[in-house]
Design a protein around this motif. Structure first.
Motif, PDB file in Angstrom:
ATOM      1  N   LEU A 128       0.819  -1.191   0.000  1.00  0.00           N
ATOM      2  CA  LEU A 128       0.000   0.000   0.000  1.00  0.00           C
ATOM      3  C   LEU A 128       0.864   1.256   0.000  1.00  0.00           C
ATOM      4  O   LEU A 128       0.603   2.204  -0.744  1.00  0.00           O
ATOM      5  CB  LEU A 128      -0.930  -0.005   1.214  1.00  0.00           C
ATOM      6  CG  LEU A 128      -1.821   1.230   1.386  1.00  0.00           C
ATOM      7  CD1 LEU A 128      -2.696   1.430   0.141  1.00  0.00           C
ATOM      8  CD2 LEU A 128      -2.667   1.104   2.626  1.00  0.00           C
ATOM      9  N   LEU A 129       1.902   1.271   0.856  1.00  0.00           N
ATOM     10  CA  LEU A 129       2.805   2.427   0.905  1.00  0.00           C
ATOM     11  C   LEU A 129       3.494   2.629  -0.440  1.00  0.00           C
ATOM     12  O   LEU A 129       3.688   3.772  -0.888  1.00  0.00           O
ATOM     13  CB  LEU A 129       3.852   2.244   2.018  1.00  0.00           C
ATOM     14  CG  LEU A 129       3.327   2.247   3.457  1.00  0.00           C
ATOM     15  CD1 LEU A 129       4.478   2.004   4.437  1.00  0.00           C
ATOM     16  CD2 LEU A 129       2.623   3.562   3.788  1.00  0.00           C
ATOM     17  N   GLU A 130       3.886   1.521  -1.083  1.00  0.00           N
ATOM     18  CA  GLU A 130       4.552   1.634  -2.372  1.00  0.00           C
ATOM     19  C   GLU A 130       3.619   2.220  -3.419  1.00  0.00           C
ATOM     20  O   GLU A 130       4.035   2.964  -4.323  1.00  0.00           O
ATOM     21  CB  GLU A 130       5.062   0.265  -2.819  1.00  0.00           C
ATOM     22  CG  GLU A 130       6.237  -0.231  -1.989  1.00  0.00           C
ATOM     23  CD  GLU A 130       6.640  -1.655  -2.329  1.00  0.00           C
ATOM     24  OE1 GLU A 130       5.969  -2.265  -3.208  1.00  0.00           O
ATOM     25  OE2 GLU A 130       7.609  -2.169  -1.717  1.00  0.00           O
ATOM     26  N   ALA A 131       2.306   1.886  -3.316  1.00  0.00           N
ATOM     27  CA  ALA A 131       1.341   2.438  -4.252  1.00  0.00           C
ATOM     28  C   ALA A 131       1.209   3.945  -4.089  1.00  0.00           C
ATOM     29  O   ALA A 131       0.930   4.668  -5.053  1.00  0.00           O
ATOM     30  CB  ALA A 131      -0.020   1.765  -4.054  1.00  0.00           C
ATOM     31  N   ILE A 132       1.410   4.413  -2.861  1.00  0.00           N
ATOM     32  CA  ILE A 132       1.288   5.852  -2.593  1.00  0.00           C
ATOM     33  C   ILE A 132       2.573   6.596  -2.919  1.00  0.00           C
ATOM     34  O   ILE A 132       2.574   7.623  -3.609  1.00  0.00           O
ATOM     35  CB  ILE A 132       0.900   6.099  -1.123  1.00  0.00           C
ATOM     36  CG1 ILE A 132      -0.445   5.451  -0.811  1.00  0.00           C
ATOM     37  CG2 ILE A 132       0.867   7.584  -0.810  1.00  0.00           C
ATOM     38  CD1 ILE A 132      -0.810   5.510   0.650  1.00  0.00           C
ATOM     39  N   PHE A 133       3.713   6.040  -2.422  1.00  0.00           N
ATOM     40  CA  PHE A 133       4.969   6.792  -2.482  1.00  0.00           C
ATOM     41  C   PHE A 133       5.963   6.259  -3.504  1.00  0.00           C
ATOM     42  O   PHE A 133       6.906   6.950  -3.891  1.00  0.00           O
ATOM     43  CB  PHE A 133       5.646   6.785  -1.092  1.00  0.00           C
ATOM     44  CG  PHE A 133       4.813   7.383  -0.011  1.00  0.00           C
ATOM     45  CD1 PHE A 133       4.702   8.760   0.119  1.00  0.00           C
ATOM     46  CD2 PHE A 133       4.131   6.570   0.888  1.00  0.00           C
ATOM     47  CE1 PHE A 133       3.938   9.317   1.135  1.00  0.00           C
ATOM     48  CE2 PHE A 133       3.366   7.125   1.902  1.00  0.00           C
ATOM     49  CZ  PHE A 133       3.261   8.501   2.028  1.00  0.00           C
ATOM     50  N   GLY A 134       5.828   5.009  -3.894  1.00  0.00           N
ATOM     51  CA  GLY A 134       6.812   4.375  -4.752  1.00  0.00           C
ATOM     52  C   GLY A 134       7.756   3.505  -3.926  1.00  0.00           C
ATOM     53  O   GLY A 134       8.006   3.739  -2.742  1.00  0.00           O
ATOM     54  N   GLU A 135       8.287   2.470  -4.574  1.00  0.00           N
ATOM     55  CA  GLU A 135       9.102   1.485  -3.857  1.00  0.00           C
ATOM     56  C   GLU A 135      10.344   2.098  -3.222  1.00  0.00           C
ATOM     57  O   GLU A 135      10.659   1.848  -2.060  1.00  0.00           O
ATOM     58  CB  GLU A 135       9.492   0.366  -4.827  1.00  0.00           C
ATOM     59  CG  GLU A 135      10.257  -0.774  -4.151  1.00  0.00           C
ATOM     60  CD  GLU A 135      10.575  -1.898  -5.114  1.00  0.00           C
ATOM     61  OE1 GLU A 135      11.411  -2.749  -4.753  1.00  0.00           O
ATOM     62  OE2 GLU A 135       9.984  -1.920  -6.234  1.00  0.00           O
ATOM     63  N   ASP A 136      11.093   2.885  -3.969  1.00  0.00           N
ATOM     64  CA  ASP A 136      12.336   3.480  -3.448  1.00  0.00           C
ATOM     65  C   ASP A 136      12.032   4.424  -2.284  1.00  0.00           C
ATOM     66  O   ASP A 136      12.752   4.455  -1.285  1.00  0.00           O
ATOM     67  CB  ASP A 136      13.065   4.233  -4.558  1.00  0.00           C
ATOM     68  CG  ASP A 136      13.665   3.301  -5.588  1.00  0.00           C
ATOM     69  OD1 ASP A 136      13.819   2.105  -5.279  1.00  0.00           O
ATOM     70  OD2 ASP A 136      13.976   3.776  -6.693  1.00  0.00           O
ATOM     71  N   ALA A 137      10.974   5.191  -2.430  1.00  0.00           N
ATOM     72  CA  ALA A 137      10.609   6.140  -1.375  1.00  0.00           C
ATOM     73  C   ALA A 137      10.244   5.408  -0.086  1.00  0.00           C
ATOM     74  O   ALA A 137      10.621   5.830   1.021  1.00  0.00           O
ATOM     75  CB  ALA A 137       9.444   7.022  -1.835  1.00  0.00           C
ATOM     76  N   VAL A 138       9.510   4.306  -0.198  1.00  0.00           N
ATOM     77  CA  VAL A 138       9.138   3.543   1.001  1.00  0.00           C
ATOM     78  C   VAL A 138      10.375   2.989   1.690  1.00  0.00           C
ATOM     79  O   VAL A 138      10.500   3.027   2.922  1.00  0.00           O
ATOM     80  CB  VAL A 138       8.163   2.402   0.633  1.00  0.00           C
ATOM     81  CG1 VAL A 138       7.947   1.471   1.833  1.00  0.00           C
ATOM     82  CG2 VAL A 138       6.835   2.973   0.162  1.00  0.00           C
ATOM     83  N   ARG A 139      11.293   2.452   0.883  1.00  0.00           N
ATOM     84  CA  ARG A 139      12.529   1.924   1.465  1.00  0.00           C
ATOM     85  C   ARG A 139      13.296   3.044   2.196  1.00  0.00           C
ATOM     86  O   ARG A 139      13.794   2.856   3.305  1.00  0.00           O
ATOM     87  CB  ARG A 139      13.386   1.307   0.362  1.00  0.00           C
ATOM     88  CG  ARG A 139      14.589   0.531   0.914  1.00  0.00           C
ATOM     89  CD  ARG A 139      15.425  -0.067  -0.221  1.00  0.00           C
ATOM     90  NE  ARG A 139      14.621  -0.989  -1.034  1.00  0.00           N
ATOM     91  CZ  ARG A 139      14.256  -0.767  -2.291  1.00  0.00           C
ATOM     92  NH1 ARG A 139      14.612   0.358  -2.911  1.00  0.00           N
ATOM     93  NH2 ARG A 139      13.531  -1.659  -2.960  1.00  0.00           N
ATOM     94  N   ARG A 140      13.356   4.201   1.565  1.00  0.00           N
ATOM     95  CA  ARG A 140      14.062   5.332   2.181  1.00  0.00           C
ATOM     96  C   ARG A 140      13.352   5.816   3.435  1.00  0.00           C
ATOM     97  O   ARG A 140      13.974   6.115   4.466  1.00  0.00           O
ATOM     98  CB  ARG A 140      14.163   6.473   1.171  1.00  0.00           C
ATOM     99  CG  ARG A 140      15.005   7.669   1.681  1.00  0.00           C
ATOM    100  CD  ARG A 140      15.043   8.812   0.690  1.00  0.00           C
ATOM    101  NE  ARG A 140      13.722   9.446   0.555  1.00  0.00           N
ATOM    102  CZ  ARG A 140      12.956   9.358  -0.495  1.00  0.00           C
ATOM    103  NH1 ARG A 140      13.346   8.632  -1.545  1.00  0.00           N
ATOM    104  NH2 ARG A 140      11.776   9.969  -0.542  1.00  0.00           N
ATOM    105  N   MET A 141      12.030   5.908   3.366  1.00  0.00           N
ATOM    106  CA  MET A 141      11.254   6.366   4.519  1.00  0.00           C
ATOM    107  C   MET A 141      11.386   5.407   5.705  1.00  0.00           C
ATOM    108  O   MET A 141      11.499   5.837   6.875  1.00  0.00           O
ATOM    109  CB  MET A 141       9.787   6.516   4.125  1.00  0.00           C
ATOM    110  CG  MET A 141       9.527   7.669   3.166  1.00  0.00           C
ATOM    111  SD  MET A 141       7.861   7.592   2.447  1.00  0.00           S
ATOM    112  CE  MET A 141       6.842   7.827   3.887  1.00  0.00           C
ATOM    113  N   ALA A 142      11.342   4.107   5.442  1.00  0.00           N
ATOM    114  CA  ALA A 142      11.475   3.117   6.518  1.00  0.00           C
ATOM    115  C   ALA A 142      12.838   3.236   7.192  1.00  0.00           C
ATOM    116  O   ALA A 142      12.958   3.184   8.428  1.00  0.00           O
ATOM    117  CB  ALA A 142      11.267   1.719   5.974  1.00  0.00           C
TER     118      ALA A 142
END
Length: 590
Positions: A524-538
């Motif tokens: 769900l987070l990847e759908a909102i922010f994108g895969e790279d962004a989720v990895r960076r945010m986490a």
């Protein structure tokens, strides 16, 4: 170390310019040393004034103030001869007999001499009326009936001008060295250390006592001129006692020829020893007073010995301070290690998946649902998002229950690790003398009273950090709309779970449930922010939590580190080291 001033017979009575410069240099050094010693804290001594280290520190301060600096200021000032000895040895009676005047009160009541009595020639008043010597003793004068009342209290010296005292020397009747009063004993030792020479009074019954010989041994080490009076010698005992006492004096580096024996006699009507029995001692005092060159020689000899002894005493204190400093360094490292271990354990608990067990796992499952939702993960991500969005419609805030479970889990970890670190640190301190002293200065034992509140604040601040990051990352219109469809708090909770969804600590069904559930949130987070962004945010959220935890744990360790730092004395150690080295170098080059 060679003598500061040449005490030889050819020495002129006026100090040379070179001696004056040297004296000024030493005086400045001693003044700085005194200030350093006054600020020195010896943890091993605690608050016990009778602890050997504290006694040595106070002795060194008095030696500088009472004798070294005053004598360095003028080598030609009148000599101070302190009359000391044991209880009942007859010191006051001897002083009165020498001067044929009631200078000191003599009595069978002990202690008799409560306030030291300083008898001097009126011509020498200026030398003793100010604070040149014994600066911490208030000057008082009294005559007749007032004299008895003046002997009450402490912190005073009774000045008694008397023309029978030869100019150039003063006699000070000191309290008993073994007085029943602790204050009197301390004052007696202080006065003896402030003397240019001693007139030490003992008796046939007590001449071999241990305490007098402790002081006489010190006098021999310091090269003080000591005139010993053996008082009240029974008839026939002189032939046996006097040779034995002379032997002891020689063994303790004291001149055995300066022994004066007074037999057991009946005092006259005035309470004085008959004149013929004190005549030799009186003549010696008068001869010394009239010989300026000999007085200067004695002063220089005593000054040199006192400086050497002070240097040795300061060296002993310096060794203790260095050892104390090393213990403080060791305790500092232990505190840093133990609270560093607390941070590591807390971090491990955050990263090994253990946080997703129990209550958090249950609340997370309530949040995302099971069954159809997990099976539908293969379908369109939009459908998954819709299902999660509809989950919130008209239902209790399940994301808040997950958030509370995360708060509780983090709170338990932080409080537990910090409490254990405090207990372990204090246990180490209890097993070391220095640590025991530090414990007495701690604001309170154990963790801070508000630790639980501070831990809760720390977690809330991290959660706010996560919310702020999500708002910043979702600032675009499309992202904002998607976040709004779910709710920013829900997105934050999902990100928090993703942060903790490491499988390192999970096995069996936990692995399937927590791991699979986390995939739902991550997709769900990847759908909102994108895969790279989720990895960076986490990664960023994990780092922010680590920093918050580090700050909380560091604040908890600060009371221990601050207590240690308060007792560190590097500047004082440096000053004492400089003094000891400088005196050693002067001795080597002399």
């Amino acid at each position: 170390m060679a003598a500061i001033f040449d005490p030889g017979p050819a020495k002129k009575t006026n100090q040379s310019a070179e001696d004056s410069d040297y004296a000024a240099s030493i005086t400045s050094s001693l003044d700085g040393l005194r200030n350093a010693l006054e600020q020195t804290t010896l943890l091993s001594a605690g608050t016990a004034a009778t602890h050997p280290s504290e006694v040595l520190r106070i002795k060194s301060i008095h030696q500088i103030s009472d004798y070294l600096i005053p004598r360095l200021s003028n080598l030609n000032a009148p000599l101070l001869a302190v009359v000391g000895g044991s209880t009942g040895s007859g010191k006051s009676t001897l002083v009165n007999s020498l001067l044929q005047d009631q200078i000191s009160i003599s009595s069978a009541v002990r202690p008799t001499t409560r306030v030291p009595v300083l008898a001097h020639n009126p011509a020498d008043t200026a030398w003793f009326d100010d604070q040149r010597i014994l600066p911490d003793l208030r000057r008082v004068q009294a005559e007749g009936a007032e004299r008895a009342s003046t002997t009450a209290g402490k912190g005073k010296v009774l000045l008694t001008p008397n023309s029978r005292v030869p100019a150039g020397i003063a006699l000070l009747d000191a309290p008993d060295i073994d007085s029943i009063s602790e204050d009197n004993r301390a004052l007696s030792a202080q006065l003896l250390n402030a003397a240019d020479l001693w007139i030490f009074v003992t008796t046939a019954n007590r001449y071999a006592d241990a305490l007098p010989w402790e002081l006489l041994t010190e006098a021999g080490v310091r090269d003080i001129t000591v005139f010993v009076v053996l008082n009240r010698v029974p008839p026939g005992a002189d032939a046996e006692i006097a040779p034995d006492l002379r032997r002891l004096l020689a063994e303790h580096q004291l001149d055995p020829s300066r022994l004066h024996v007074i037999p057991e006699v009946v005092l006259d009507a005035n309470g004085f020893i008959p004149a013929e029995f004190v005549q030799d001692l009186r003549l010696w005092i008068e001869s010394l007073a009239s010989d300026a060159q000999e007085r200067q020689r004695i002063a220089a000899q005593t000054l040199d010995g006192a400086l050497k002894r002070t240097t040795a005493d300061v060296g002993e204190l310096l060794a203790e301070l260095r050892d104390q400093h090393q213990q403080l360094e060791d305790l500092t490292q232990d505190v840093e290690h133990r609270f560093g271990l607390a941070l590591k354990r807390a971090t491990d608990a955050l990263n090994d998946g253990a946080l997703l067990r129990g209550e958090i796992l249950t609340r997370w499952q309530d949040f995302v649902g099971t069954g159809d939702l997990l099976r539908g993960i293969e379908g369109a991500v939009g459908r998954v998002r819709d299902r999660i969005g509809s989950f919130f419609s008209g239902k209790p805030p399940a994301e808040r229950r997950v958030e509370q479970a995360i708060e509780t889990g983090l709170h338990t970890i932080f409080v537990s690790e910090i409490t254990s670190a405090c207990k372990d640190t204090e246990l180490v301190w209890k097993n070391t003398p220095t640590g025991q002293a530090l414990l007495e200065n701690l604001p309170a034992a154990g963790p801070a009273a508000d630790l639980e509140e501070r831990a809760a604040t720390c977690i809330r601040e991290w959660q706010n950090d996560v919310l702020s990051m999500i708002r910043q990352e979702g600032s675009g219109k499309r992202k904002s709309a998607r976040i709004a469809a779910i709710g920013v708090n829900s997105v934050a909770v999902i990100l928090m779970v993703v942060v903790f969804a490491s499988t390192a600590g999970l096995t069996g069904i936990e692995l399937g449930i927590a791991g699979g559930s986390a995939v739902v949130g991550q997709k769900l987070l990847e759908a909102i922010f994108g895969e790279d962004a989720v990895r960076r945010m986490a990664a960023k959220a994990r780092t922010m939590l680590h920093n918050r935890a580090k700050e909380l744990i560091s604040n908890s360790s600060s009371k221990y580190l601050d207590t240690i730092e308060t007792n560190e004395q590097p500047e004082i150690i440096s000053q004492l080291t400089t003094f000891v080295r400088s005196q050693g170098q002067k001795g080597q080059h002399s």
